[in-house]
Motif scaffolding. Structure first.
Motif, PDB file in Angstrom:
ATOM      1  N   UNK B 282       0.332  -1.201  -0.236  1.00  0.00           N
ATOM      2  CA  UNK B 282      -0.415  -0.240  -0.131  1.00  0.00           C
ATOM      3  C   UNK B 282       0.911   1.357   0.050  1.00  0.00           C
ATOM      4  N   UNK B 283       2.172   1.570   0.739  1.00  0.00           N
ATOM      5  CA  UNK B 283       2.625   2.627   0.925  1.00  0.00           C
ATOM      6  C   UNK B 283       3.102   2.871  -0.334  1.00  0.00           C
ATOM      7  N   UNK B 284       3.961   1.625  -1.075  1.00  0.00           N
ATOM      8  CA  UNK B 284       4.926   1.665  -2.704  1.00  0.00           C
ATOM      9  C   UNK B 284       3.710   2.539  -2.796  1.00  0.00           C
ATOM     10  N   UNK B 285       2.861   1.917  -3.044  1.00  0.00           N
ATOM     11  CA  UNK B 285       1.949   2.270  -4.300  1.00  0.00           C
ATOM     12  C   UNK B 285       1.436   3.809  -3.450  1.00  0.00           C
ATOM     13  N   UNK B 286       1.139   4.448  -2.724  1.00  0.00           N
ATOM     14  CA  UNK B 286       0.605   5.464  -2.571  1.00  0.00           C
ATOM     15  C   UNK B 286       2.710   6.689  -3.391  1.00  0.00           C
TER      16      UNK B 286
END
Lengths: 112, 298
Positions: B282-286
């Protein structure tokens, strides 16, 4: 007409013009935009141009503001008027402007 | 768009210092009022004055002498519930900011970028279904200051809020305040779990509550833990025996599961690993998606 050039032209001159209009009579913002565009067809003044100039003039003490309740039902309006310092500044700058115009006309004279 | 939104849009996008904003607000309000008094309606006025972003950029240029405002923006054309699907605002450090005072006080922004606190006031708020920005508002809002149904940020508020300082219905954070469930370091909530937890039902290190379980517990029904694994059965017993509302019991059910994990972390490894993988994704995506979208435009 090159828009960028037009903007550069207007930059310095508008301050003098605004001071002149305000020295004739004090005005509020909407009136000033209206008057500027009516008497100077080429100016095409928008809010984004006018207000920063007004704030600068006020900061420099060339212009002052006053609130007035114009009519019984209406909202109070902010009136702009010229200070003594502003009038002086206007007269001096106008002389300078005239000198510039004179020089430019002389140089460009044989064109057209 | 009504007059208020129109003015707000102009002012936020103008990036002017606070003092000028105040003046501008008064002037624009009074100008629109004058026009209304003369019989123009608000649609005509907006039509005549023009696009708020254009006015704002003129204001900035005329005020500061710089042609570039100090932010990047991406706003998708698709809308949902009247909000753009994605709206991203990001500080443009390369743009000169002659008139906006910057202070050395720095905070961490999601995505690993540094953000300047004093600067945050000067930038427009990102508003969208997905909103990313120094200030973000939306269904899912991510930013230094964020508000939304789900909000993640340094200071965040929303139904579900996650952040350094967070407040909402469910909140997780260093300082977490919640109507229902709060988890974190310092927490206050109806049900609260944390290092210093205050709530109707509370569990953690130092806890205060009607029903409190913790190393130091203060409350009406309390259980002081000194040896977690040794007392696990007793804790379970305490939970079963409580004459408490079902919500509290449910909450303590989850607390029990957490205790289980603490006592035997190895058994929970698959869960912990998968959770951290999901979070990492999720953080990578963000980090990646907003950058990609911004790059598309500039």
């Amino acid at each position: 007409m090159n828009e960028n050039l037009m903007r550069q032209f207007k930059k310095g001159v508008l301050e003098i013009v605004i001071l002149k209009l305000l020295s004739e009579k004090e005005m509020y913002g909407y009136e000033l935009v209206d008057e500027l565009n009516r008497r100077g067809k080429s100016f095409n003044i928008k809010e984004g141009t006018l207000y920063p100039i007004l704030y600068r003039l006020e900061d420099d003490g060339l212009m002052e503001t006053r609130w007035e309740q114009s009519s019984s039902r209406g909202q109070p309006k902010k009136y702009y008027s010229v200070t003594e310092k502003g009038k002086q500044f206007m007269a001096e700058s106008y002389l300078q402007w005239k000198a510039i115009v004179l020089d430019i006309t002389r140089i460009m004279g044989d064109l057209v | 768009m009504n007059a208020k939104q129109y003015i707000r849009e102009i002012i936020q996008r103008s990036c002017l210092p606070k003092r000028e904003r105040k003046k501008l607000k008064v002037d624009l309000e009074s100008e629109i009022n004058s026009a209304l008094e003369r019989g123009e309606n608000i649609e005509q006025i907006i039509e005549r004055m023009g696009d708020p972003d254009k006015i704002a950029s003129e204001l900035y240029e005329n005020y500061s002498g710089e042609s570039l405002r100090p932010f990047f923006e991406y706003k998708s054309e698709n809308t949902l519930f009247g909000l753009p699907l994605v709206h991203i605002i990001r500080i443009n450090y390369a743009a000169a900011v002659p008139n906006i005072r910057t202070v050395g006080l720095r905070g961490v922004n999601i995505g690993g970028r540094y953000n300047n606190f004093a600067f945050v006031n000067g930038l427009p708020t990102a508003r969208g279904v997905f909103a990313f920005g120094p200030k973000a508002k939306g269904i899912i809002a991510i930013g230094n200051f964020s508000a939304g149904f789900i909000s993640i940020g340094n200071i965040s508020s929303g139904l579900i809020s996650i952040g350094n300082v967070s407040a909402g219905l469910f909140s997780i954070g260093n300082f977490a305040l919640a109507l229902l469930i709060s988890l974190g370091n310092f927490t206050v909530g109806a049900l609260s779990a944390g290092n210093l937890a205050l709530g109707y039902g509370a569990a953690g290190n130092c806890v205060f509550g009607e029903f409190a379980v913790g190393n130091e517990a203060v409350g009406t029904y309390t259980f002081k833990v000194s040896n977690l694994s040794g007392q696990f059965d007793a804790i379970k017993e305490f939970f079963r025996g409580l004459n408490a509302p079902t919500l509290i019991k449910e909450f303590f059910g989850y607390v029990e599961k957490i205790i289980e994990v603490i006592i035997d972390p190895i058994s929970a490894m698959p869960f912990i690993i998968s959770l951290s993988l999901v979070l990492a994704a999720v953080i990578l995506l963000l980090c990646i998606v907003p950058n990609k979208l911004l790059k598309q435009k500039y």
